[in-house]
Write a protein that holds these residues in place. Structure first.
Motif, PDB file in Angstrom:
ATOM      1  N   PHE A 224       8.114  -3.834 -27.611  1.00 48.69           N
ATOM      2  CA  PHE A 224       7.012  -4.431 -28.368  1.00 48.69           C
ATOM      3  C   PHE A 224       6.250  -3.403 -29.210  1.00 48.69           C
ATOM      4  O   PHE A 224       6.021  -3.659 -30.399  1.00 48.69           O
ATOM      5  CB  PHE A 224       6.054  -5.194 -27.450  1.00 48.69           C
TER       6      PHE A 224
ATOM      7  N   THR B  87      14.740 -13.480 -25.797  1.00 51.89           N
ATOM      8  CA  THR B  87      13.467 -12.829 -25.461  1.00 51.89           C
ATOM      9  C   THR B  87      13.125 -11.772 -26.496  1.00 51.89           C
ATOM     10  O   THR B  87      11.969 -11.639 -26.903  1.00 51.89           O
ATOM     11  CB  THR B  87      13.539 -12.189 -24.059  1.00 51.89           C
TER      12      THR B  87
ATOM     13  N   LEU C  74      11.839 -13.452 -29.627  1.00 44.25           N
ATOM     14  CA  LEU C  74      10.466 -13.910 -29.402  1.00 44.25           C
ATOM     15  C   LEU C  74       9.475 -12.743 -29.482  1.00 44.25           C
ATOM     16  O   LEU C  74       8.383 -12.887 -30.027  1.00 44.25           O
ATOM     17  CB  LEU C  74      10.348 -14.630 -28.067  1.00 44.25           C
ATOM     18  N   ILE C  75       9.861 -11.595 -28.951  1.00 47.22           N
ATOM     19  CA  ILE C  75       9.020 -10.400 -29.067  1.00 47.22           C
ATOM     20  C   ILE C  75       8.902  -9.991 -30.532  1.00 47.22           C
ATOM     21  O   ILE C  75       7.830  -9.580 -30.990  1.00 47.22           O
ATOM     22  CB  ILE C  75       9.568  -9.260 -28.194  1.00 47.22           C
TER      23      ILE C  75
ATOM     24  N   PHE D   6       9.002 -11.970 -33.177  1.00 45.84           N
ATOM     25  CA  PHE D   6       8.058 -12.875 -33.825  1.00 45.84           C
ATOM     26  C   PHE D   6       6.625 -12.634 -33.366  1.00 45.84           C
ATOM     27  O   PHE D   6       5.688 -12.737 -34.154  1.00 45.84           O
ATOM     28  CB  PHE D   6       8.441 -14.338 -33.584  1.00 45.84           C
ATOM     29  N   ALA D   7       6.440 -12.320 -32.100  1.00 45.11           N
ATOM     30  CA  ALA D   7       5.094 -12.044 -31.594  1.00 45.11           C
ATOM     31  C   ALA D   7       4.517 -10.795 -32.252  1.00 45.11           C
ATOM     32  O   ALA D   7       3.350 -10.781 -32.663  1.00 45.11           O
ATOM     33  CB  ALA D   7       5.120 -11.884 -30.078  1.00 45.11           C
ATOM     34  N   SER D   8       5.333  -9.750 -32.362  1.00 45.13           N
ATOM     35  CA  SER D   8       4.839  -8.526 -32.998  1.00 45.13           C
ATOM     36  C   SER D   8       4.586  -8.754 -34.482  1.00 45.13           C
ATOM     37  O   SER D   8       3.636  -8.193 -35.045  1.00 45.13           O
ATOM     38  CB  SER D   8       5.813  -7.368 -32.772  1.00 45.13           C
TER      39      SER D   8
ATOM     40  N   SER E 221       3.491 -11.571 -35.823  1.00 42.02           N
ATOM     41  CA  SER E 221       2.221 -12.295 -35.927  1.00 42.02           C
ATOM     42  C   SER E 221       1.033 -11.382 -35.696  1.00 42.02           C
ATOM     43  O   SER E 221       0.053 -11.415 -36.456  1.00 42.02           O
ATOM     44  CB  SER E 221       2.194 -13.432 -34.909  1.00 42.02           C
ATOM     45  N   ILE E 222       1.085 -10.584 -34.671  1.00 46.77           N
ATOM     46  CA  ILE E 222      -0.043  -9.717 -34.344  1.00 46.77           C
ATOM     47  C   ILE E 222      -0.222  -8.628 -35.404  1.00 46.77           C
ATOM     48  O   ILE E 222      -1.349  -8.315 -35.803  1.00 46.77           O
ATOM     49  CB  ILE E 222       0.120  -9.129 -32.935  1.00 46.77           C
TER      50      ILE E 222
END
Length: 85
Positions: A3, A60, A63-64, A66-68, A70-71
């Motif tokens: 991440f 997974t 998904l990480i 996409f999460a990174s 967004s943040i």
């Protein structure tokens, strides 16, 4: 550990995007060499982040990724908004 690496790569990609649009974001225009480097960074950083994340565990990892994304996007947006005030 994936991440933080993908987060930093996304920050780099968004920063390169900002530098490629100097009039919109209120920065000085880059020299032609700087524009090429920013373009390469904007293309390569998300690709490298995706490869790192996908090697983790497929779904997974994505998904990480996409999460990174967004943040990091929110962090850059907050930084740009704070510059204007």
């Amino acid at each position: 550990m994936i991440f933080p690496a993908t987060f930093v790569l996304w920050l780099m990609a968004f920063s390169c995007h900002v530098r490629l649009h100097p009039h919109r974001y209120g920065f000085a225009t880059l020299a032609p060499h700087g524009q090429r480097m920013a373009l390469v960074g904007r293309i390569a950083a998300p690709a490298v982040a995706l490869v790192l994340a996908a090697r983790m565990d497929g779904v997974t990892g994505v998904l990480i990724w996409f999460a990174s994304l967004s943040i990091a996007g929110l962090c850059i947006a907050l930084w740009l908004a704070s510059r204007r005030h």
